[in-house]
Design a protein around this motif. Sequence first.
Motif, PDB file in Angstrom:
ATOM      1  N   GLN A   1      45.994  37.270  52.581  1.00 32.31           N
ATOM      2  CA  GLN A   1      45.425  36.637  51.388  1.00 32.31           C
ATOM      3  C   GLN A   1      46.186  37.053  50.134  1.00 32.31           C
ATOM      4  O   GLN A   1      46.459  36.224  49.262  1.00 32.31           O
ATOM      5  N   VAL A   2      46.539  38.344  50.035  1.00 34.67           N
ATOM      6  CA  VAL A   2      47.302  38.812  48.882  1.00 34.67           C
ATOM      7  C   VAL A   2      48.671  38.156  48.846  1.00 34.67           C
ATOM      8  O   VAL A   2      49.145  37.719  47.776  1.00 34.67           O
ATOM      9  N   ILE A   3      49.326  38.071  49.993  1.00 34.09           N
ATOM     10  CA  ILE A   3      50.658  37.456  50.046  1.00 34.09           C
ATOM     11  C   ILE A   3      50.594  36.002  49.588  1.00 34.09           C
ATOM     12  O   ILE A   3      51.448  35.535  48.820  1.00 34.09           O
ATOM     13  N   ALA A   4      49.585  35.261  50.036  1.00 35.76           N
ATOM     14  CA  ALA A   4      49.446  33.869  49.610  1.00 35.76           C
ATOM     15  C   ALA A   4      49.226  33.779  48.104  1.00 35.76           C
ATOM     16  O   ALA A   4      49.778  32.902  47.422  1.00 35.76           O
ATOM     17  N   TRP A   5      48.409  34.701  47.556  1.00 39.24           N
ATOM     18  CA  TRP A   5      48.158  34.741  46.113  1.00 39.24           C
ATOM     19  C   TRP A   5      49.450  35.024  45.344  1.00 39.24           C
ATOM     20  O   TRP A   5      49.763  34.362  44.351  1.00 39.24           O
ATOM     21  N   LEU A   6      50.202  36.023  45.812  1.00 34.63           N
ATOM     22  CA  LEU A   6      51.443  36.379  45.131  1.00 34.63           C
ATOM     23  C   LEU A   6      52.465  35.257  45.230  1.00 34.63           C
ATOM     24  O   LEU A   6      53.193  34.983  44.264  1.00 34.63           O
ATOM     25  N   GLU A   7      52.538  34.611  46.379  1.00 32.59           N
ATOM     26  CA  GLU A   7      53.481  33.506  46.531  1.00 32.59           C
ATOM     27  C   GLU A   7      53.207  32.412  45.507  1.00 32.59           C
ATOM     28  O   GLU A   7      54.138  31.883  44.883  1.00 32.59           O
ATOM     29  N   GLN A   8      51.933  32.096  45.305  1.00 34.99           N
ATOM     30  CA  GLN A   8      51.601  31.091  44.292  1.00 34.99           C
ATOM     31  C   GLN A   8      51.991  31.580  42.904  1.00 34.99           C
ATOM     32  O   GLN A   8      52.485  30.805  42.078  1.00 34.99           O
ATOM     33  N   SER A   9      51.799  32.865  42.628  1.00 37.16           N
ATOM     34  CA  SER A   9      52.176  33.387  41.308  1.00 37.16           C
ATOM     35  C   SER A   9      53.684  33.299  41.109  1.00 37.16           C
ATOM     36  O   SER A   9      54.153  32.996  40.011  1.00 37.16           O
ATOM     37  N   PHE A  10      54.469  33.540  42.160  1.00 35.83           N
ATOM     38  CA  PHE A  10      55.924  33.435  42.027  1.00 35.83           C
ATOM     39  C   PHE A  10      56.335  31.980  41.810  1.00 35.83           C
ATOM     40  O   PHE A  10      57.256  31.691  41.041  1.00 35.83           O
ATOM     41  N   ARG A  11      55.649  31.068  42.483  1.00 35.39           N
ATOM     42  CA  ARG A  11      55.936  29.650  42.246  1.00 35.39           C
ATOM     43  C   ARG A  11      55.606  29.254  40.810  1.00 35.39           C
ATOM     44  O   ARG A  11      56.246  28.361  40.242  1.00 35.39           O
ATOM     45  N   ASN A  12      54.616  29.932  40.227  1.00 36.75           N
ATOM     46  CA  ASN A  12      54.235  29.650  38.839  1.00 36.75           C
ATOM     47  C   ASN A  12      55.146  30.345  37.832  1.00 36.75           C
ATOM     48  O   ASN A  12      54.968  30.146  36.627  1.00 36.75           O
ATOM     49  N   GLY A  13      56.071  31.176  38.301  1.00 33.98           N
ATOM     50  CA  GLY A  13      57.040  31.792  37.399  1.00 33.98           C
ATOM     51  C   GLY A  13      57.014  33.295  37.316  1.00 33.98           C
ATOM     52  O   GLY A  13      57.810  33.877  36.568  1.00 33.98           O
ATOM     53  N   ALA A  14      56.112  33.972  38.043  1.00 37.11           N
ATOM     54  CA  ALA A  14      56.085  35.434  37.981  1.00 37.11           C
ATOM     55  C   ALA A  14      57.412  36.007  38.467  1.00 37.11           C
ATOM     56  O   ALA A  14      57.974  35.543  39.458  1.00 37.11           O
ATOM     57  N   VAL A  15      57.903  37.025  37.760  1.00 34.45           N
ATOM     58  CA  VAL A  15      59.187  37.631  38.107  1.00 34.45           C
ATOM     59  C   VAL A  15      59.023  38.943  38.869  1.00 34.45           C
ATOM     60  O   VAL A  15      59.989  39.456  39.433  1.00 34.45           O
ATOM     61  N   MET A  16      57.825  39.500  38.882  1.00 36.33           N
ATOM     62  CA  MET A  16      57.553  40.713  39.636  1.00 36.33           C
ATOM     63  C   MET A  16      56.045  40.860  39.758  1.00 36.33           C
ATOM     64  O   MET A  16      55.281  39.999  39.308  1.00 36.33           O
ATOM     65  N   THR A  17      55.605  41.958  40.394  1.00 38.34           N
ATOM     66  CA  THR A  17      54.184  42.218  40.602  1.00 38.34           C
ATOM     67  C   THR A  17      53.877  43.658  40.228  1.00 38.34           C
ATOM     68  O   THR A  17      54.694  44.554  40.450  1.00 38.34           O
ATOM     69  N   LYS A  18      52.678  43.868  39.685  1.00 40.66           N
ATOM     70  CA  LYS A  18      52.245  45.202  39.244  1.00 40.66           C
ATOM     71  C   LYS A  18      51.199  45.760  40.202  1.00 40.66           C
ATOM     72  O   LYS A  18      50.295  45.050  40.632  1.00 40.66           O
ATOM     73  N   ILE A  19      51.347  47.044  40.520  1.00 46.43           N
ATOM     74  CA  ILE A  19      50.274  47.790  41.162  1.00 46.43           C
ATOM     75  C   ILE A  19      49.912  48.924  40.220  1.00 46.43           C
ATOM     76  O   ILE A  19      50.796  49.591  39.665  1.00 46.43           O
TER      77      ILE A  19
END
Length: 363
Positions: free
Chosen positions: A121-139
């Motif tokens: 579920q997290v991977i699917a969420w992040l994939e959509q964020s990258f498609r929307n333009g996210a350049v990285m992810t924060k933890i």
Amino acid sequence: MRSLSSLLPHAVLLVGLCSTTGCRDLPKTDTHSGGTAAAPTFEEILKIDVHAHIFEDIPQLNEMLHRNNAGMINVCNRGRDGHLETMHRIATELFRAHPDLFPFASCFDLTRFGRAGYAGQVIAWLEQSFRNGAVMTKIWKEVGLELRRTDGSFVLPDDPVFDPIYAYMARRGKPLMAHLAEPIDAWLPLDPKSVHYGYYSSNPQWHLYGKPEYPSHAALIAARDHILQRHPKLIVIGAHLGSLEHDLDEVSRRLDRYPNFYVDCAARTRNLARHPTEKVLDFFLRHQNRILYGVDMTWKPFLQGPRTDAQRKAFADRLEARYRLDYRFFAGTGTMEYEGRTVECLNLPRSILEKFYHQNAER
């Protein structure tokens, strides 16, 4: 200013290359100039603040950034307070409206941790964020210091549950910005002389002295190191000098040991200003390809309530003042006042300033 969005294809290409080969320090191309080469003016150098939290379209801020040749990576956090979708929506809207100013970082959803299929579920969420333009992810530090299992034990950031997510990000060529642990001062008695005294005085929930049930600073840093070891193709940006701001030798050891590790100085320039000047200079010379500029200013009206135009202008003015103060410390000569202390300016060579302020972020 040069458009940040115009740099993104180049950045994606190079991050992808790093994810395949590992990004070891490049050969050093400069030594401390001692003032022999003039630093660029504040307005001249492109500045990418890699660590900001801006969740409103603020005309006064946009004008300030354009005027000063600056942009920022707009970082979504946290992952447990119920506002993740709101942050991602606003960050995406800002990026689409101002791609030259606000590339953004997505964030982990931690509200479903422990449920079946969580990693997918997290991977699917992040994939959509990258498609929307996210350049990285924060933890964020909530992993290690807040998130718990049903038995009450803390979930550390190297928990195997996260491994498929880290592996996915490495394959995708997306860096992980990791704010894990806290400054060592969080585990020490409150000290009015500490640069972090004000924060822990007003945020006692994060002051961990006398709270043995919490993981130690060493345990959290070790967990972050385990991520680097297990996922050598994942680019990890250690926020806030990797929570090792008190000991630049320890930061250096990890930069030497892990070619996929970088650090930003967000909210930690005040710590650098307290280290001996020669030690800080040596740190920048040795690791000039692995240090990124950031400030960590926050503007969240969806949490803080509506803001006035006067407050928006005051925020933009305060951020500009911080940018200029920091630049004087990194690029200036002689001494200056930095947060009530007389400190020596670093007078970094232009080539290192260019890397620190934008080239490392672009790469």
